[in-house]
Design a protein around this motif. Structure first.
Motif, PDB file in Angstrom:
ATOM      1  N   ASN A  83       0.825  -1.207   0.000  1.00 22.99           N
ATOM      2  CA  ASN A  83       0.000   0.000   0.000  1.00 22.99           C
ATOM      3  C   ASN A  83       0.859   1.258   0.000  1.00 22.99           C
ATOM      4  O   ASN A  83       0.606   2.202  -0.750  1.00 22.99           O
ATOM      5  CB  ASN A  83      -0.909   0.011   1.235  1.00 22.99           C
ATOM      6  CG  ASN A  83      -2.230  -0.690   1.009  1.00 22.99           C
ATOM      7  OD1 ASN A  83      -3.112  -0.173   0.338  1.00 22.99           O
ATOM      8  ND2 ASN A  83      -2.352  -1.893   1.546  1.00 22.99           N
ATOM      9  N   PHE A  84       1.879   1.259   0.856  1.00 21.90           N
ATOM     10  CA  PHE A  84       2.748   2.429   0.994  1.00 21.90           C
ATOM     11  C   PHE A  84       3.498   2.709  -0.311  1.00 21.90           C
ATOM     12  O   PHE A  84       3.540   3.841  -0.793  1.00 21.90           O
ATOM     13  CB  PHE A  84       3.725   2.171   2.151  1.00 21.90           C
ATOM     14  CG  PHE A  84       4.627   3.327   2.446  1.00 21.90           C
ATOM     15  CD1 PHE A  84       4.119   4.534   2.907  1.00 21.90           C
ATOM     16  CD2 PHE A  84       6.005   3.211   2.279  1.00 21.90           C
ATOM     17  CE1 PHE A  84       4.954   5.609   3.188  1.00 21.90           C
ATOM     18  CE2 PHE A  84       6.850   4.277   2.557  1.00 21.90           C
ATOM     19  CZ  PHE A  84       6.324   5.473   3.017  1.00 21.90           C
ATOM     20  N   ASP A  85       4.042   1.638  -0.923  1.00 26.13           N
ATOM     21  CA  ASP A  85       4.790   1.795  -2.186  1.00 26.13           C
ATOM     22  C   ASP A  85       3.868   2.279  -3.311  1.00 26.13           C
ATOM     23  O   ASP A  85       4.252   3.134  -4.111  1.00 26.13           O
ATOM     24  CB  ASP A  85       5.423   0.459  -2.604  1.00 26.13           C
ATOM     25  CG  ASP A  85       6.570   0.036  -1.674  1.00 26.13           C
ATOM     26  OD1 ASP A  85       6.927   0.819  -0.778  1.00 26.13           O
ATOM     27  OD2 ASP A  85       7.080  -1.099  -1.857  1.00 26.13           O
ATOM     28  N   LEU A  86       2.666   1.714  -3.377  1.00 29.14           N
ATOM     29  CA  LEU A  86       1.726   2.114  -4.440  1.00 29.14           C
ATOM     30  C   LEU A  86       1.317   3.572  -4.265  1.00 29.14           C
ATOM     31  O   LEU A  86       1.200   4.323  -5.240  1.00 29.14           O
ATOM     32  CB  LEU A  86       0.481   1.214  -4.429  1.00 29.14           C
ATOM     33  CG  LEU A  86       0.682  -0.209  -4.971  1.00 29.14           C
ATOM     34  CD1 LEU A  86      -0.508  -1.101  -4.593  1.00 29.14           C
ATOM     35  CD2 LEU A  86       0.847  -0.190  -6.496  1.00 29.14           C
ATOM     36  N   ALA A  87       1.119   3.984  -3.002  1.00 25.74           N
ATOM     37  CA  ALA A  87       0.748   5.380  -2.750  1.00 25.74           C
ATOM     38  C   ALA A  87       1.874   6.309  -3.204  1.00 25.74           C
ATOM     39  O   ALA A  87       1.638   7.297  -3.891  1.00 25.74           O
ATOM     40  CB  ALA A  87       0.441   5.574  -1.267  1.00 25.74           C
ATOM     41  N   ARG A  88       3.088   5.953  -2.846  1.00 26.43           N
ATOM     42  CA  ARG A  88       4.236   6.777  -3.224  1.00 26.43           C
ATOM     43  C   ARG A  88       4.390   6.866  -4.737  1.00 26.43           C
ATOM     44  O   ARG A  88       4.590   7.942  -5.282  1.00 26.43           O
ATOM     45  CB  ARG A  88       5.508   6.161  -2.670  1.00 26.43           C
ATOM     46  CG  ARG A  88       5.728   6.515  -1.249  1.00 26.43           C
ATOM     47  CD  ARG A  88       7.212   6.600  -1.071  1.00 26.43           C
ATOM     48  NE  ARG A  88       7.535   7.256   0.169  1.00 26.43           N
ATOM     49  CZ  ARG A  88       8.706   7.123   0.762  1.00 26.43           C
ATOM     50  NH1 ARG A  88       9.636   6.373   0.230  1.00 26.43           N
ATOM     51  NH2 ARG A  88       8.946   7.758   1.864  1.00 26.43           N
ATOM     52  N   ALA A  89       4.315   5.697  -5.388  1.00 29.23           N
ATOM     53  CA  ALA A  89       4.549   5.646  -6.836  1.00 29.23           C
ATOM     54  C   ALA A  89       3.494   6.430  -7.606  1.00 29.23           C
ATOM     55  O   ALA A  89       3.742   6.894  -8.714  1.00 29.23           O
ATOM     56  CB  ALA A  89       4.582   4.189  -7.310  1.00 29.23           C
ATOM     57  N   SER A  90       2.295   6.573  -7.021  1.00 27.93           N
ATOM     58  CA  SER A  90       1.207   7.239  -7.743  1.00 27.93           C
ATOM     59  C   SER A  90       0.973   8.664  -7.237  1.00 27.93           C
ATOM     60  O   SER A  90      -0.004   9.302  -7.620  1.00 27.93           O
ATOM     61  CB  SER A  90      -0.076   6.419  -7.592  1.00 27.93           C
ATOM     62  OG  SER A  90      -0.409   6.316  -6.220  1.00 27.93           O
ATOM     63  N   GLY A  91       1.831   9.121  -6.336  1.00 27.49           N
ATOM     64  CA  GLY A  91       1.628  10.458  -5.769  1.00 27.49           C
ATOM     65  C   GLY A  91       0.372  10.509  -4.911  1.00 27.49           C
ATOM     66  O   GLY A  91      -0.243  11.560  -4.745  1.00 27.49           O
ATOM     67  N   GLY A  92       0.010   9.353  -4.368  1.00 31.06           N
ATOM     68  CA  GLY A  92      -1.221   9.276  -3.583  1.00 31.06           C
ATOM     69  C   GLY A  92      -0.974   9.423  -2.088  1.00 31.06           C
ATOM     70  O   GLY A  92       0.147   9.673  -1.645  1.00 31.06           O
ATOM     71  N   ARG A  93      -2.038   9.275  -1.316  1.00 30.22           N
ATOM     72  CA  ARG A  93      -1.966   9.390   0.143  1.00 30.22           C
ATOM     73  C   ARG A  93      -1.985   7.992   0.763  1.00 30.22           C
ATOM     74  O   ARG A  93      -2.573   7.074   0.204  1.00 30.22           O
ATOM     75  CB  ARG A  93      -3.142  10.208   0.663  1.00 30.22           C
ATOM     76  CG  ARG A  93      -3.133  11.646   0.146  1.00 30.22           C
ATOM     77  CD  ARG A  93      -4.467  12.320   0.427  1.00 30.22           C
ATOM     78  NE  ARG A  93      -4.777  12.300   1.844  1.00 30.22           N
ATOM     79  CZ  ARG A  93      -6.009  12.442   2.338  1.00 30.22           C
ATOM     80  NH1 ARG A  93      -7.036  12.619   1.537  1.00 30.22           N
ATOM     81  NH2 ARG A  93      -6.215  12.406   3.639  1.00 30.22           N
ATOM     82  N   PHE A  94      -1.357   7.865   1.932  1.00 30.14           N
ATOM     83  CA  PHE A  94      -1.361   6.593   2.649  1.00 30.14           C
ATOM     84  C   PHE A  94      -1.923   6.819   4.047  1.00 30.14           C
ATOM     85  O   PHE A  94      -1.400   7.638   4.809  1.00 30.14           O
ATOM     86  CB  PHE A  94       0.053   6.014   2.733  1.00 30.14           C
ATOM     87  CG  PHE A  94       0.130   4.784   3.584  1.00 30.14           C
ATOM     88  CD1 PHE A  94      -0.267   3.548   3.085  1.00 30.14           C
ATOM     89  CD2 PHE A  94       0.578   4.853   4.901  1.00 30.14           C
ATOM     90  CE1 PHE A  94      -0.218   2.408   3.876  1.00 30.14           C
ATOM     91  CE2 PHE A  94       0.629   3.720   5.698  1.00 30.14           C
ATOM     92  CZ  PHE A  94       0.228   2.495   5.184  1.00 30.14           C
ATOM     93  N   LEU A  95      -3.008   6.120   4.361  1.00 31.80           N
ATOM     94  CA  LEU A  95      -3.665   6.266   5.660  1.00 31.80           C
ATOM     95  C   LEU A  95      -3.538   4.980   6.462  1.00 31.80           C
ATOM     96  O   LEU A  95      -3.410   3.889   5.896  1.00 31.80           O
ATOM     97  CB  LEU A  95      -5.154   6.580   5.477  1.00 31.80           C
ATOM     98  CG  LEU A  95      -5.532   7.715   4.513  1.00 31.80           C
ATOM     99  CD1 LEU A  95      -7.046   7.853   4.438  1.00 31.80           C
ATOM    100  CD2 LEU A  95      -4.898   9.024   4.954  1.00 31.80           C
ATOM    101  N   LEU A  96      -3.610   5.138   7.765  1.00 33.59           N
ATOM    102  CA  LEU A  96      -3.598   3.985   8.653  1.00 33.59           C
ATOM    103  C   LEU A  96      -4.938   3.976   9.403  1.00 33.59           C
ATOM    104  O   LEU A  96      -5.450   5.041   9.756  1.00 33.59           O
ATOM    105  CB  LEU A  96      -2.435   4.144   9.639  1.00 33.59           C
ATOM    106  CG  LEU A  96      -2.159   3.009  10.606  1.00 33.59           C
ATOM    107  CD1 LEU A  96      -1.813   1.728   9.859  1.00 33.59           C
ATOM    108  CD2 LEU A  96      -0.995   3.404  11.524  1.00 33.59           C
ATOM    109  N   ARG A  97      -5.494   2.795   9.570  1.00 26.08           N
ATOM    110  CA  ARG A  97      -6.757   2.691  10.329  1.00 26.08           C
ATOM    111  C   ARG A  97      -6.622   1.526  11.297  1.00 26.08           C
ATOM    112  O   ARG A  97      -6.205   0.438  10.908  1.00 26.08           O
ATOM    113  CB  ARG A  97      -7.912   2.438   9.369  1.00 26.08           C
ATOM    114  CG  ARG A  97      -9.220   2.293  10.090  1.00 26.08           C
ATOM    115  CD  ARG A  97     -10.383   2.374   9.142  1.00 26.08           C
ATOM    116  NE  ARG A  97     -10.589   1.167   8.383  1.00 26.08           N
ATOM    117  CZ  ARG A  97     -10.780   1.108   7.071  1.00 26.08           C
ATOM    118  NH1 ARG A  97     -10.754   2.198   6.336  1.00 26.08           N
ATOM    119  NH2 ARG A  97     -10.983  -0.043   6.489  1.00 26.08           N
ATOM    120  N   VAL A  98      -6.950   1.781  12.548  1.00 26.93           N
ATOM    121  CA  VAL A  98      -6.850   0.747  13.574  1.00 26.93           C
ATOM    122  C   VAL A  98      -8.234   0.129  13.764  1.00 26.93           C
ATOM    123  O   VAL A  98      -9.175   0.802  14.175  1.00 26.93           O
ATOM    124  CB  VAL A  98      -6.300   1.350  14.885  1.00 26.93           C
ATOM    125  CG1 VAL A  98      -6.336   0.331  16.002  1.00 26.93           C
ATOM    126  CG2 VAL A  98      -4.874   1.848  14.655  1.00 26.93           C
TER     127      VAL A  98
END
Ligand code: GLU
Length: 289
Positions: free
Chosen positions: A26-41
């Motif tokens: 998820n983190f890599d895909l967000a970075r590669a696409s200029g997207g956001r990365f969220l965490l949910r507990v």
């Protein structure tokens, strides 16, 4: 609009290589696409979820080199939102309370199975065998008033009739290799539990609501949740929520080919770190660049 990804662990144990794969992907895909990365507990279960596991999850993610936006959404802080969604589904006539205990349900299913087969959902849990759907409204109200424990179930037949045919776009693959436009089959889940007397939500309901409220556009998670997406599509439709794209990824397995579980010490991130592994070793082990 930039894509929004999320990693949504449950703090009922520490992270293993399977979680590392999902979080890093998820983190890599967000970075590669200029997207956001969220965490949910996902801490709706007060018995199994513990603050020390949550703290350990944050530590392990930082160690892996992952950074996320704050504040983190913790599901336990949003029970009122889930309760409102159940009320909305109830007002549409799509929810009914059932009063059997887990033990009673097990016994009823065993009786049915003694005379033939009884349907089970994709997780292997038997369909609800009772007839609570037929209870008169006054009887339901009386039993709830009197303090009896209950589960609030989705009336699948009524929900399907209201929602019509549903599908989603799959960029990964299901356990059978399905990709592209996938026809949802929520009927495979029967009259599933949306909430209980003591917990006003369930995994399916809170995921569907939170993905919408957090603006998640790409749901990237393990193939073990492929069939759950059918339920999430149904709830999105009934609650008029936006529909993300989905990518169900391969599962990391142990040497014997089993899916990793929380108790598998040998593949736990803490254990691997204590044994001298660094984040690059973890990436190499799970096949990520
Ligand atoms: N909390 C779920 C889990 O730990 C994941 C939910 C999701 O990604 O939709 O398995």
């Amino acid at each position: 609009m930039s894509p929004v990804f999320r990693f949504a662990p449950s703090p009922n144990g520490t992270l293993h290589l399977g979680h590392a794969f999902s979080a890093l992907l998820n983190f890599d895909l967000a970075r590669a696409s200029g997207g956001r990365f969220l965490l949910r507990v996902e801490d709706i279960d007060p018995v199994r979820c513990r603050p020390e596991f949550e703290a350990a999850i944050y530590q392990d993610l930082v160690w892996l080199g992952i950074a996320w936006e704050t504040p983190v959404r913790r599901q336990s802080e949003h029970m009122a939102e889930y309760r409102r969604a159940v009320e909305r589904l109830s007002s549409l006539g799509l929810v009914y309370p059932s009063f059997e205990s887990r033990a009673e349900i097990t016994r009823m299913v065993a009786e049915r199975e003694a005379h033939g087969t009884w349907p089970r959902d994709p997780d292997g849990a038997p369909f609800y065998p009772g007839d609570a759907k037929l209870l008169p409204a006054a009887e339901r109200a009386r039993r709830i008033e009197s303090g009896e424990p209950y589960a609030l179930r989705l009336d699948m037949e009524a929900a399907l009739a209201r929602a019509g045919a549903l599908s989603w776009t799959e960029f990964g693959e299901g356990s059978g290799g399905e990709t592209g436009r996938i026809a949802a089959r929520p009927q495979a889940w029967g009259d599933l539990i949306l909430a209980r007397k003591e917990t006003p939500t369930s995994y399916h309901l809170s995921v569907a609501i939170d993905d919408a409220l957090q603006g998640v556009t790409e749901v990237v998670r393990g193939q073990d949740l492929f069939h759950a997406t059918s339920v999430h599509r149904l709830l999105q439709q009934l609650l008029e929520l936006p529909v993300p794209d989905y990518r169900h990824h391969r599962l990391i397995r142990d040497a014997a080919g089993h899916k990793l579980s929380k108790s598998t010490g040998a593949t736990g991130l803490r254990e691997l770190r204590a044994a001298g592994a660094d984040p690059a070793d973890i990436r190499a082990r799970i096949g990520l660049p």
